[in-house]
Design an enzyme around this catalytic site. Sequence first.
Site, PDB file in Angstrom:
ATOM      1  N   SER A  23       0.783  -1.247   0.000  1.00 43.30           N
ATOM      2  CA  SER A  23       0.000   0.000   0.000  1.00 43.30           C
ATOM      3  C   SER A  23       0.807   1.285   0.000  1.00 43.30           C
ATOM      4  CB  SER A  23      -0.947   0.022   1.205  1.00 43.30           C
ATOM      5  OG  SER A  23      -2.221  -0.444   0.841  1.00 43.30           O
ATOM      6  N   LYS A  68       0.417   3.731  -2.825  1.00 40.96           N
ATOM      7  CA  LYS A  68      -0.606   4.770  -2.889  1.00 40.96           C
ATOM      8  C   LYS A  68      -0.006   6.174  -2.827  1.00 40.96           C
ATOM      9  CE  LYS A  68      -4.554   2.129  -1.040  1.00 40.96           C
ATOM     10  NZ  LYS A  68      -4.035   0.782  -0.811  1.00 40.96           N
ATOM     11  N   SER A  74      -6.482   3.434   3.770  1.00 42.71           N
ATOM     12  CA  SER A  74      -5.785   2.669   2.735  1.00 42.71           C
ATOM     13  C   SER A  74      -6.785   2.029   1.780  1.00 42.71           C
ATOM     14  CB  SER A  74      -4.880   1.594   3.356  1.00 42.71           C
ATOM     15  OG  SER A  74      -3.927   1.132   2.434  1.00 42.71           O
TER      16      SER A  74
END
Length: 393
Positions: A112, A115, A170
């Site tokens: 993640s 991102k 997230s």
Amino acid sequence: MTGFRVATATFSALLLTPAVAVGPPARAAAAPHVPCPTVQPPAPPPTAPAPPPVDPADGAVGGEALATAGLVTPAGVPTAPAVTATSWLVADLNSGLVLGGCGPHERRTPASVQKLLLAAALMPRLDPAQVVEVTRADLRDLDPASSLMGVVEGGRYSVESLWLGLLLRSGNDAANVLARVGGGPAGRQGGVQAMNDEARRLHANQTHAATPSGLDGPGQYTSAYDLALIARATFAREDFRRYIATRAAQVPFEIRNENTLLDSYPGMVGGKTGFTDLARQTYVGVAERDGRRLVVALLGAETAPLGSLGEALALLNWGFALPADASVGRLVTPGEDKQTSLAVAAEGQGRGRVAESRSFPVPVGLTLGAALVLVVLVLAGWRAGARRAARRR
């Protein structure tokens, strides 16, 4: 896609023997390979495919001393803490100086923290007040067990709400929507292409995005050095800093920030966690003290004994304890070409030295040499969120 619990822990600062300087290496290849200080996790991680090798020229971006798969730290400083992360980097976002790292340019799977690249690429393009409608395609390929903001098909949300859902929760669903909207006629894949274009602009040469969310995809890699470049781009934006430091928001339902270090670590500006079975735990965080703003990026960490958040704190503490001018390289800027970055880094290389191989890791809590007790940091009662791991099917 994160989804791990960090136990209540007391982190004792390390009492360390300074590394022995060997003088500035003419080239990174001339420096001795120094193994990274490591801690063995209670259980071995799953076997992962070997990442592609790094081009030697790309490995030297930011300084020839950074072209190593091992440890690089300034001469005469305390030994870096032992961690489970397979690669990491600490840098000063204000000065651009790299304080140290372990395999800083080595390719690793991001999870993640990818991102942040989505934010770097699309936040300048999208109007935060724009309202967009979620489509069935935005949600089609998402595992319901992965981390989600909670948008629904046909729901209408502002771009600002989607950024909050991306950074606080997230949200893989938010990532898909933002990539589609920001990708123009090419849709989501256009958004992913914008991420890769932004990585090239930043000279994040080991980074390739295959998904907007960081869910595992073919050929998707990054490096600790690249993540520091990406973090510098995102944390330079006032809107990004405001989003990532938000504790709770109505979007229109309530979401809360899962970066628990905001209220636990002095000077924490913000951070992003990540986890997949392939990537293990990943983390990028920024903290500020006495005018110094340090970024820590780590990849491939395990849940125990400290977890990625505990390891990030140990590395930040180590970085803040170093002199302000300590460095082994620098974060390059988007406007410079590769030859310029190499020349400037070589000119400033005298400030940092590769630690000589006699420098060795010191386990947490072990006293060596001087009878000096450093800071003890207690983090109690916090956890890294109840998000379950996202797994590729």
